[in-house]
Design an enzyme around this catalytic site. Structure first.
Site, short mmCIF file in Angstrom:
data_model
loop_
_atom_site.label_atom_id
_atom_site.label_comp_id
_atom_site.label_asym_id
_atom_site.label_seq_id
_atom_site.Cartn_x
_atom_site.Cartn_y
_atom_site.Cartn_z
N CYS A 93 9.30 -0.38 7.10
CA CYS A 93 9.94 -1.37 7.86
C CYS A 93 9.17 -2.84 7.70
O CYS A 93 8.07 -2.73 7.58
CB CYS A 93 10.15 -0.95 9.19
SG CYS A 93 10.80 0.63 9.23
N ARG A 116 8.82 -3.88 0.38
CA ARG A 116 8.42 -2.45 1.10
C ARG A 116 9.38 -1.54 1.09
O ARG A 116 8.96 -0.41 1.37
CB ARG A 116 7.87 -3.21 2.54
CG ARG A 116 6.88 -3.96 2.69
CD ARG A 116 6.93 -4.69 3.58
NE ARG A 116 6.36 -3.72 4.90
CZ ARG A 116 5.25 -3.86 5.32
NH1 ARG A 116 4.25 -4.79 5.23
NH2 ARG A 116 5.02 -2.93 6.59
N TRP A 159 13.48 1.11 7.44
CA TRP A 159 13.57 2.18 6.30
C TRP A 159 13.56 3.59 7.17
O TRP A 159 12.80 3.76 8.14
CB TRP A 159 12.05 2.32 5.66
CG TRP A 159 12.00 3.17 4.52
CD1 TRP A 159 12.40 3.26 3.49
CD2 TRP A 159 11.22 4.46 4.61
NE1 TRP A 159 12.20 4.20 2.61
CE2 TRP A 159 11.38 5.19 3.31
CE3 TRP A 159 10.83 5.13 5.65
CZ2 TRP A 159 10.82 6.45 3.18
CZ3 TRP A 159 9.98 6.47 5.42
CH2 TRP A 159 10.12 7.38 4.12
N ASN A 174 8.26 -1.48 14.14
CA ASN A 174 7.66 -0.54 13.02
C ASN A 174 7.04 0.56 13.76
O ASN A 174 6.09 0.17 14.54
CB ASN A 174 6.73 -1.46 11.96
CG ASN A 174 7.67 -2.29 11.15
OD1 ASN A 174 9.06 -2.49 11.07
ND2 ASN A 174 6.90 -2.98 10.27
N GLY A 175 7.04 1.53 12.97
CA GLY A 175 6.20 2.82 13.53
C GLY A 175 7.08 4.06 14.21
O GLY A 175 8.38 3.96 13.82
N GLU A 235 -0.76 11.19 -12.80
CA GLU A 235 -0.50 9.71 -12.54
C GLU A 235 0.79 9.18 -13.23
O GLU A 235 1.66 8.84 -13.12
CB GLU A 235 -1.65 8.69 -12.71
CG GLU A 235 -1.24 7.13 -12.56
CD GLU A 235 -0.72 6.81 -10.98
OE1 GLU A 235 -0.58 7.59 -10.41
OE2 GLU A 235 -0.09 5.86 -11.15
N LYS A 270 4.32 8.40 -12.12
CA LYS A 270 5.16 7.05 -12.56
C LYS A 270 6.54 7.26 -12.91
O LYS A 270 7.36 6.72 -12.47
CB LYS A 270 4.13 6.39 -13.47
CG LYS A 270 4.30 4.86 -13.19
CD LYS A 270 3.20 4.45 -12.30
CE LYS A 270 3.03 4.94 -11.01
NZ LYS A 270 1.90 4.57 -10.14
N GLU A 308 9.03 8.63 -10.38
CA GLU A 308 9.40 7.68 -9.22
C GLU A 308 10.30 6.36 -9.68
O GLU A 308 11.15 5.99 -8.86
CB GLU A 308 8.30 7.07 -8.42
CG GLU A 308 7.43 6.19 -9.13
CD GLU A 308 6.19 5.57 -8.65
OE1 GLU A 308 6.34 5.55 -7.12
OE2 GLU A 308 5.03 5.59 -8.75
N HIS A 315 0.30 29.77 -18.59
CA HIS A 315 0.39 30.89 -17.34
C HIS A 315 1.67 30.73 -16.54
O HIS A 315 1.77 31.03 -15.45
CB HIS A 315 -0.80 30.46 -16.58
CG HIS A 315 -2.15 30.98 -17.38
ND1 HIS A 315 -2.61 32.09 -17.32
CD2 HIS A 315 -3.29 29.87 -17.86
CE1 HIS A 315 -3.78 32.06 -18.12
NE2 HIS A 315 -4.20 30.61 -18.36
N LYS A 320 7.04 0.68 -0.02
CA LYS A 320 5.58 0.20 -0.74
C LYS A 320 4.51 0.62 0.18
O LYS A 320 3.48 1.36 -0.27
CB LYS A 320 5.56 -1.22 -0.81
CG LYS A 320 4.44 -1.91 -1.39
CD LYS A 320 4.22 -1.35 -2.96
CE LYS A 320 2.84 -1.78 -3.69
NZ LYS A 320 2.44 -0.86 -4.79
C1 F6R Z 1 3.21 5.34 -6.42
C2 F6R Z 1 2.57 4.73 -5.10
C3 F6R Z 1 2.22 5.56 -4.30
C4 F6R Z 1 1.03 5.00 -3.53
C5 F6R Z 1 0.59 5.83 -2.06
C6 F6R Z 1 -0.51 5.33 -1.45
O1 F6R Z 1 3.23 4.57 -7.65
O2 F6R Z 1 2.40 3.79 -5.30
O3 F6R Z 1 1.91 6.87 -4.48
O4 F6R Z 1 -0.09 5.15 -4.37
O5 F6R Z 1 1.77 5.53 -1.22
O6 F6R Z 1 -0.67 3.78 -1.11
P1 F6R Z 1 -1.62 2.82 -0.94
O7 F6R Z 1 -2.76 2.92 -2.11
O8 F6R Z 1 -1.26 1.68 -0.32
O9 F6R Z 1 -2.68 3.57 0.30
#
Ligand code: F6R
Length: 609
Positions: free
Chosen positions: A2, A27, A75, A101-102, A482, A486, A489, A505, A604
């Site tokens: 949010c 975000r 959100w 927010n929260g 990773e 990527k 998502e 396995h 985000k």
């Molecule tokens: C994936 C991504 C998330 C963040 C995770 C931690 O592309 O961006 O998996 O890495 O939410 O976020 P931070 O680094 O802001 O603590």
């Protein structure tokens, strides 16, 4: 997650609120709303499910006039995304509006109590109890009513509050959810993140937990929750809004992928001295302290965690200190072995991730020293850690993290070398070689980015696929995790990462004719074993897309496609070999018509647990 914006001044507040909310769109959100104190001193509240454009349309049809207001992008947590559940929320007589927010953990009890007192609730949210409680406590003094209200709230809350009964002020409150105050001339702002106000002011107060602020047009007073005055320095923002905008690229994600040479240069070069040594001005780990610790914990979420596990292998290799890793959401509930001989390293781009922050606090409570690898200056994690190693990646806007990952890995390479030297466990030759390799990373990334046509071609072959596997060994396995994250998502294609030796396995059963299997083969000491694993997949019909180092041409015999990255030592390869995986995900997402920068269901900055 949010976003919050608040404005008090002489401008039409709707313009400032919408502009600020647009800057927070990255975000992630599913509805948006505003409350403006209009020229007749009534609260004009508009809210709608969906993108900000829907709200803007609404406010254009019937104009909103007024110089004081609050806005929000939501959100959903409690209650589905809907007009009704969107913020701002208000009390029945609509004289108090709140954005939040929260999460209010005790909202059910508070709601029951308020219902008994005759309050009606329109939404399913936890937030709606806040304006009702303020109304309940209001006896002519808004600040006093807010203080009494927040004393009743349990959980996390950043709040912006406006009331028609106190029409010359906004109130901002921060507990466990970020909030800043922008200081202008004859106008002041509230925001959950700096980009929302940077078009208007570069002077910021960073509210700490347990602080609140009363904003008037030409004055801001900050206090703790008991009302004691807090003196605070104004923090001046030096980065530019252009850095946070697309600058000619179609999406933030691709812009940020292309910013990686600079991000790496900015993260690496200030730490390497002219005489080829490491200088970490920002952290204060002495030889005596390091020799006295018995372990390191590395804790983070998502991509940041994937950088952390590369850090684990390098620190164990160079410094011979045992390193435990955990995802932050599990760490607290796993009975972690933390004591005053533990160094706790948390990794976070945003510095606001709720689980990571909670893990940091728990480790501190248990006596560990804490070090954060973090990108956002002044964020909660950066402020609360004992030591901070900044990644200088600049603002990362796309939900999918790219340049944060490569700079976090670079930070870990630097840290591992530094700890290796402090503990006398790395030879001078190795130290000097890796340091030299580290400095060449930015230009090697530039080289990879010069021609991305092959990756676009491979992406075209993957757009219709439903499952993609990523395999690797050692650091290649860390990168596979990773790469897979990527891909899933941003493209919504199901994907899984496996340690290549684990495949047979169980998971090998899923390989069918044409299943794309991205096979990382960059580690010299594991190369032959990796080739065997690729052959196992190929023999079952899998379509092998290999990533290897220039010179490893023998890989072509076992792969359908090969992507080469410049030759580099195994330990510094991650920031290079991850680039093709980022590009592949991006191009597949574009070709599938996905919302690349704001993937569905994601946000985000994950500021709730
Ligand atoms: C994936 C991504 C998330 C963040 C995770 C931690 O592309 O961006 O998996 O890495 O939410 O976020 P931070 O680094 O802001 O603590």
């Amino acid at each position: 997650m949010c976003g919050i914006v608040g404005y008090i001044g002489n401008k039409q507040s709707i313009d400032v609120l919408v502009n600020g909310l647009e800057k927070l769109e990255y975000r992630g959100y599913d509805s948006a709303g505003i409350a403006v104190l209009d020229d007749n001193q009534n609260l004009d509240i508009r809210k709608s499910k969906g993108r900000l454009a829907v709200l803007e349309e609404n406010t254009k049809k019937i104009k909103v006039n007024g110089n004081i207001g609050i806005g929000h992008t939501r959100w959903a947590t409690h209650g589905e995304p809907s007009d009704r559940n969107s913020h701002p929320h208000f009390n029945s007589s609509k004289n108090i509006a709140v954005v939040h927010n929260g999460i209010i953990e005790n909202f059910n009890d508070l709601k029951d109590e308020l219902i008994e007192k005759g309050y009606n609730f329109l939404s399913e949210t936890d937030t709606e109890v806040i304006p009702c409680l303020i109304d309940n406590y209001y006896k002519g003094d808004l600040l006093d009513a807010v203080k009494k209200t927040i004393a009743r709230l349990e959980g996390a809350f950043a709040l912006a509050i406006v009331s028609k009964d106190d029409p010359d002020k906004l109130i901002a409150v921060r507990k466990d959810s970020p909030l800043i105050i922008g200081v202008g001339e004859g106008e002041n702002f509230i925001a959950s993140d700096i980009p929302a106000v940077i078009n208007y002011t570069r002077n910021i107060y960073l509210l700490e937990n347990g602080e609140m602020a009363v904003l008037k047009k030409d004055h801001v007073s900050i206090m703790d929750f008991e009302g004691n005055k807090v003196e605070k320095e104004v923090y001046n923002i030096t980065w530019d809004i252009d850095q946070a905008e697309k600058g000619g690229y179609d999406h933030f994600m691709i812009k940020e992928i292309f910013e990686q040479p600079k991000a790496l240069r900015d993260t690496i070069s200030p730490r390497i001295t002219k005489d080829n040594d490491i200088r970490l001005d920002d952290i204060d780990l002495t030889e005596e302290y390091i020799k006295g610790i018995n372990k390191i914990y590395i804790v983070a979420c998502g991509t940041a965690y994937h950088a952390g596990i590369v850090g684990k292998s390098l620190i164990e290799k160079y410094a011979k200190i045992p390193v435990l890793t955990d995802v932050a959401s599990e760490f607290r509930y796993n009975n972690p072995f933390i004591d005053d001989k533990t160094l706790m390293i948390v990794v976070s781009q945003s510095g606001e991730t709720a689980d990571t922050l909670a893990a940091l606090r728990l480790a501190k409570e248990k006596g560990a020293r804490t070090l954060a690898v973090c990108n956002v200056v002044g964020s909660s994690i950066a402020r609360e850690a004992d030591d901070i190693l900044y990644t200088w990646a600049g603002p990362e806007i796309a939900v999918a993290s790219t340049k944060a990952y490569t700079t976090q890995v670079a930070a870990f390479i630097i840290m591992a070398l530094y700890l290796g030297k402090l503990t006398d466990n790395i030879s001078d030759e190795k130290y000097n070689n890796i340091l030299k390799e580290l400095s060449t990373l930015p230009e090697k990334v530039e080289y990879i980015l010069k021609d991305t046509s092959k990756l676009e071609e491979i992406a075209s072959k993957m757009t219709e696929k439903e499952d993609v596997f990523f395999i690797g060994r050692g650091i290649d396995y860390n990168m596979a995790l990773e790469g897979s994250l990527k891909l899933k998502e941003v493209t919504y294609i199901h994907s899984e990462a496996m340690a290549a030796g684990e495949l047979k396995h169980g998971t090998l059963a899923l390989i069918e004719e044409g299943t794309p299997t991205i096979s990382l083969a960059t580690q010299d000491h594991l190369y032959d074993k990796m080739i065997s694993n690729m052959r196992e997949v190929k023999a079952r019909g899998g379509y092998i897309i290999a990533v290897s180092k220039e010179g490893n041409t023998s890989v072509e015999k076992s792969a359908d496609e090969v992507i080469y990255v410049p030759d580099a030592a195994d330990d510094v390869i991650a920031p290079l070999a991850i680039i093709p995986l980022q590009l592949l995900s991006y191009h597949v997402a574009v070709k599938r018509g996905c919302d690349v920068d704001k993937p569905r269901n994601l946000a985000k900055s994950v500021t709730v647990e």
